[in-house]
Structures are given as C-alpha cells and as structure tokens.
Design an enzyme around this catalytic site. Structure first.
Site, PDB file in Angstrom:
ATOM      1  N   HIS A 161       0.824  -1.207   0.000  1.00  0.00           N
ATOM      2  CA  HIS A 161       0.000   0.000   0.000  1.00  0.00           C
ATOM      3  C   HIS A 161       0.859   1.259   0.000  1.00  0.00           C
ATOM      4  CE1 HIS A 161      -4.057  -1.845   1.457  1.00  0.00           C
ATOM      5  NE2 HIS A 161      -3.407  -2.641   0.638  1.00  0.00           N
ATOM      6  N   ASP A 186      -5.113   5.642   4.032  1.00  0.00           N
ATOM      7  CA  ASP A 186      -5.205   4.345   3.377  1.00  0.00           C
ATOM      8  C   ASP A 186      -6.579   3.722   3.633  1.00  0.00           C
ATOM      9  OD1 ASP A 186      -3.611   1.899   2.210  1.00  0.00           O
ATOM     10  OD2 ASP A 186      -4.628   1.110   3.982  1.00  0.00           O
ATOM     11  N   SER A 220       1.420  -5.442  -9.122  1.00  0.00           N
ATOM     12  CA  SER A 220       1.982  -6.247 -10.213  1.00  0.00           C
ATOM     13  C   SER A 220       1.078  -6.217 -11.439  1.00  0.00           C
ATOM     14  CB  SER A 220       2.196  -7.691  -9.754  1.00  0.00           C
ATOM     15  OG  SER A 220       3.256  -7.785  -8.829  1.00  0.00           O
ATOM     16  N   GLU A 223       1.625  -2.912 -13.198  1.00  0.00           N
ATOM     17  CA  GLU A 223       2.949  -2.916 -13.822  1.00  0.00           C
ATOM     18  C   GLU A 223       2.938  -3.736 -15.112  1.00  0.00           C
ATOM     19  OE1 GLU A 223       5.127  -2.539  -9.456  1.00  0.00           O
ATOM     20  OE2 GLU A 223       5.461  -4.334 -10.684  1.00  0.00           O
TER      21      GLU A 223
END
Length: 472
Positions: free
Chosen positions: A20, A117, A369, A372
């Site tokens: 995070h 968050d 991920s 990305e």
C-alpha cells in the site's frame, strides 16, 4: 521542514505493508507537481522492521517528509490473528501518537487535507477534529472498490456465508463474479477481520473523496458506475496507473537477471513471481518446478521458500530464512540451466517486465503487479493466492481477457496443467490474442497519464481540492 506556513500541506496516513505504501508514494510524487504542495507521512509501527519503508521514503524529494510513530503492542492478541485485524489495530492503537504528531504539524504548517489508506479510516476523526479534508486512497481495482461499496448492504440482507450465495454478484458496471472470488476477509463472517473490514468500509462515507489507483481506460464501466450508481458514497477519482518507477536499487542490483535476459530471444521468457508476500506449499512448489521443466519454455523464476499453512507471507505471518533452492526438485537447476534462471533474492521486476525478452508473467495478481504488467504490455498467467487477488484474476481473465487463469479445483495444480498454461502463453495462439489485447491496454494506460489524459486531469483536480481544503 521544507514547507512554509502558507504552503498547502497534506498528511498521508498509510497502514503497514509495502504493497500500500508504494502506490501512495507514487501518488505523493504526482501531487507535489501541482500548487507547490508539501506532504508528510505519518507512519504507524506494528513492531516489525521499518527499514523497507525508510529506504523508500528517504529517496523522495525534500517536499515529502515522514514521521515514524512509536510501535504499538500486540501482546494481548491471540496467535493466528488475521493480518487485516492487525493492520487496522496498528492504526487504532497509534491514534494518540498520530494525533499528537498531527497537532504539532498543524501548529507549524498549513495542513489542508489528510489522505488515509483504505484500512486507516479511524484517522478521519483526527482530520475532522483539526478541520481538514479527509480523503481515502484506495490502492486496488474499481471492481474491488465496488464490492466494498456493496458490502454493508450484503451484510444486512444475507445472513449466511457469502460463499454459499447461489447467484453471481452483479455490481454496477462490473463483470459478474462468484462470491468465492470475494476478498479473503469476507469468507468468514464470524472472524474479527471481517468485522473490522465492514467497520472500515462503513466509514468510507466520511471521506470527501476517494482516490483510486485504476483508470477509466482499464475499467470504464466500473469507474463510471462508482460515481453514478452508488448514492451516499463520496466521489471517486481514478488516477492510475500509479506504479513504481525504476529505483536506485534496481540500478545497483539485479544485474544477473538482466544479463541473462539480454541473451534470450525476444518475447521468449516467462517471468514467475508471487510477489514479496506470496507463498506456495512445498508440494505445489515441486509441481510448479516440474511444470516449468515439462513446458520446454524459457523462464525467470523469483522463488520463495514454501509454507504449507499460509499463502500469504506478507506483513506478520511467514518469516522463513531458509534457502528456497533447498526445496526444489533434485537436479532441477542443472537440468534447466539452458532454459531457465532461478533466483532467490530480490529481483528488479519493473526492468524485467520492461525487457524485450519477457513474453509473459505468471503472477499472484496483486494489484501493483497487475498495473505494472499493463503498463509494460505483458500478458499473464493469473494464479491468485489471497486478499483481493481472485477478484483481480476475474477482471484480467474474464473481462479484460489479458490473462489465462489457473484453475485450482484441486488442492494442488498439477505439472501437466502448469506446462500447458506456460506453453500456451509463450508460443500458443491464445497467448498471441492475450498479448494483442494487453498491448491495447498498454496504450490506454499511456494515454491516461499523458498531459491531457483522464488520470492527469483528475490528479490536477485533486491537487486543487486538497490544497484549498474544500471540495469543488
């Protein structure tokens, strides 16, 4: 402190775990480009090492600072307490020190907003106490946020376990999905972790806005519906993809991986990584190794030691110092030396995904991920393990159609099955179709972050809102 009394100052409140913090840092780096904003992180401490967080934060521009709060105690919690419970309690038990740090900052700077968050909603009370805007930063997909918006109603209207729901969940703008693919925490309504998550979600309405790490070109239906079909919830700003940039560590480390990739044909290598927190059982680790060998395809595998009781080694659970090579099949490294490279240390994932030799990614579907992979146009084998990863796998495989999902109907996915997935992705017709669709998403991600892109425009709008301590 770099900020003056007049400079708009934003306080960021993350929760434990690098998963995070990384996108939060990328958000902070974007925000300081607007309106001469300065930012301070208030970092709560669960008692584990903060070196990764310190390393990441020390590399930031001078207008982004960090205050590390005193560690809290978990001595009263029973063994086996869920990660989500400990994350929320870390923040709750840090509230007195967070309030003091906030008060001190408020006296020395012009704090205009707090960005908390998704597990840190208790901090909203501090923001309201000091008269600054409370915003939420949601670090996962619009599909996942939609399920959180729906959770309070689901909790009120259904008394059983959600996994027993007979029909797929149909949320506005989202592909229908089975309840078994909901985030792990929702699979046991009697557990404290479920109750804490529900408590946090009910507080989302306290926020003046929700910043979302997705983008309209990736989830157009869900992003639109979040702002039109959920009355009572705050406006949602999809500003992604916020992903890591190449760090100084990647310039220093990972040279072995990159040298090896330089010697492989274009698009021929499958990268395998379950993230910093993903673990397999020993039996499954063996089957994965044999499957890679059977496939005959090139691979780069960031292997971790197995764990037979937990799929998540993140945060507070699995801590293994054993060499993972010890758990691989006898002779595996020698037999596959002409096809594969197995590494047990940290790998430069961004550079690997950006390398021309990388043709696919076997991933746990963590959202960082996932983004990305999208940014670099790499098709996926989706092997979700925990948290919201099954929902991400549904999005990737059934909606976006850029991944083939591992069907784990049995406890262990067999080597023949794994070999089929790998061969199909790297050299099969299905892999070619997945690659083409992922290239389209790569282009959409780039457009979102261009000067006039959807995410860039929303980032500028958010920066103005946070700077002025008022909604537009």
């Amino acid at each position: 402190m770099e900020a003056t009394q007049q400079t708009p100052h934003i306080v960021m409140v993350p929760t434990p775990g690098m998963g995070h913090l990384i996108p939060s840092i990328e958000l902070a780096k974007k925000l300081i480009l607007y309106n001469n904003i300065s930012i301070t992180y208030l970092i709560s401490n669960d008692g584990s090492s903060l070196e990764p967080q310190k390393e990441a934060l020390q590399a930031l521009p001078k207008s982004i600072n960090a205050i590390f709060l005193p560690p809290v105690s978990f001595d009263d919690l029973p063994e086996g307490t869920k990660i989500e419970t400990r994350i929320v309690l870390t923040l709750i038990r840090s509230l007195p020190s967070l309030r003091e740090a906030f008060k001190d900052l408020k006296e020395r700077s012009n704090i205009t907003a707090m960005v908390a968050d998704l597990f840190a909603t208790e901090a909203f009370e501090v923001a309201q106490e000091f008269g600054v805007l409370p915003f939420l930063f949601y670090t996962s997909a619009a599909l996942d946020l939609s399920s959180m918006f729906y959770l309070p109603k689901l909790d009120e209207t259904y008394s059983g376990e959600y996994i027993d729901l007979p029909e797929p969940l149909k949320l506005p703008g989202c592909i229908p999905f089975q309840a078994r693919d909901l985030v792990d925490t929702l699979h046991d309504r009697q557990n404290e972790a479920y109750k804490w998550l529900l408590h946090a979600v009910k507080r989302y309405r306290m926020a003046d806005g929700i910043i979302l790490n997705s983008f309209t070109g990736l989830e157009p239906g869900a992003c639109k519906a979040l702002n039109e079909d959920w009355p009572g919830f705050p406006p949602v700003y999809p500003v992604g993809p916020l992903i890591r940039t190449i760090s100084s560590r990647e310039d220093e480390d990972g040279s072995e991986c990159l040298k090896w990739l330089n010697q492989q044909p274009r698009g021929s290598v499958l990268f395998i990584s379950f993230g910093s927190g993903g673990t397999l059982s020993h039996e499954q680790l063996l089957e994965l190794a044999y499957g890679l060998e059977m496939s005959g395809q090139r691979f780069l595998w960031a292997v971790r030691s197995p764990h037979d009781l937990a799929s998540s080694g993140a945060f507070f659970t699995v801590k293994s110092a054993e060499n993972p090579f010890y758990f691989l099949p006898d002779g595996f490294i020698e037999r596959t030396k002409d096809l594969g490279l197995v590494v047990s240390s940290w790998v430069p994932q961004i550079k690997i995904l950006n390398h021309s030799s990388t043709g696919g990614f076997l991933t746990h579907c963590g959202w960082n991920s996932t983004l990305e992979s999208v940014v670099h146009g790499i098709p996926l084998i989706a092997w979700p393990l925990f948290a919201e990863q099954r929902q991400n796998a549904v999005l990737l495989s059934e909606d976006l159609k850029v991944a083939v999902r591992v069907q784990a109907n049995e406890k262990v996915v067999g080597r023949e099955q794994i070999a089929g997935y790998v061969k199909g992705l790297i050299e099969g017709d299905e892999g070619k179709m997945l690659r083409k669709r992922m290239e389209d998403l790569k282009e959409a991600a780039a457009m979102a972050m261009e000067k006039d892109g959807s995410s860039t425009r929303l980032l500028a709008e958010i920066a103005q809102i946070l700077s002025n301590n008022r909604t537009i």
